[in-house]
Design an enzyme around this catalytic site. Sequence first.
Site, mmCIF file in Angstrom:
data_model
loop_
_atom_site.group_PDB
_atom_site.id
_atom_site.type_symbol
_atom_site.label_atom_id
_atom_site.label_comp_id
_atom_site.label_asym_id
_atom_site.label_seq_id
_atom_site.Cartn_x
_atom_site.Cartn_y
_atom_site.Cartn_z
ATOM 1 N N LYS A 97 0.850 -1.186 0.000
ATOM 2 C CA LYS A 97 0.000 0.000 0.000
ATOM 3 C C LYS A 97 0.892 1.245 0.000
ATOM 4 O O LYS A 97 1.751 1.393 0.887
ATOM 5 C CB LYS A 97 -0.828 -0.035 1.291
ATOM 6 C CG LYS A 97 -2.237 0.462 1.185
ATOM 7 C CD LYS A 97 -2.936 0.157 2.520
ATOM 8 C CE LYS A 97 -4.310 0.708 2.578
ATOM 9 N NZ LYS A 97 -4.893 0.541 3.927
HETATM 10 O O1 G3P Z 1 -7.862 1.310 5.381
HETATM 11 C C1 G3P Z 1 -7.957 2.680 5.534
HETATM 12 C C2 G3P Z 1 -9.331 3.222 5.831
HETATM 13 O O2 G3P Z 1 -10.294 2.242 5.816
HETATM 14 C C3 G3P Z 1 -9.360 4.153 6.981
HETATM 15 O O3 G3P Z 1 -10.626 4.372 7.525
HETATM 16 O O4 G3P Z 1 -12.078 5.159 9.344
HETATM 17 O O5 G3P Z 1 -9.644 5.793 9.362
HETATM 18 O O6 G3P Z 1 -11.198 6.808 7.708
HETATM 19 P P1 G3P Z 1 -10.894 5.596 8.536
#
Ligand code: G3P
Length: 214
Positions: free
Chosen positions: A83
Amino acid sequence: MKFFIDTANIDEIKEADKLGILDGVTTNPTLMSREKGTYPDKLKEITSIVDGPVSAETVSLDAEGMVKEGREFAKIADNINIKVPISKEGLKAIKIFTSEGIKTNTTLIFQPSQALLAAKAGATIVSPFVGRIDDITNYGMDVIRDIVTIFDNYGIETEVLVASIRNPLHVVEAALAGADIVTLPIKVLDQLLKHPLTDIGIESFLKDWEKVQK
Ligand code: G3P
């Protein structure tokens, strides 16, 4: 549509795997910071549980550093997916990984142009963040729909992974939009299964069954 789980927590991954719906795992530095142990050890353990893609995120800001980190991650298991954040340096790293047969996931995508460039550079997956767009009062799902349309228009094979999912509706809308993958926090996975009428139905079937037994 494929279901990934968005966590570095082994118990959550094992639990999701038992349900027979798990196609992969996404991790990131924030998710990893909540767990004990080193990132490589955790990735090794995750890849021993899950056959599908397991995303491991680099933290370098330059292509050289991303490639160095990514090559180390890629040695852990065949299903590791590197990633990298979208940026000029990220694109350079994706080009190198692609030429080496290493799969990639371009993260922190917030507009279709970023997804298109990542795909052109050879990204295996692009990860637009719906929840974070919604958080600033824009429609995150519009970005997903646009990316899916653009990829369909040109027969681009890069997969669209809907990240930053906050609720079950995000999952249903992602499916309606034709996204390839959703990555779910365990909380949303639980919410997807629940409906009050299901609970009421089970309770009433059990009560009626008890009457029959008397
Ligand atoms: O994998 C990254 C993503 O899903 C992050 O989510 O909740 O931190 O915006 P969030």
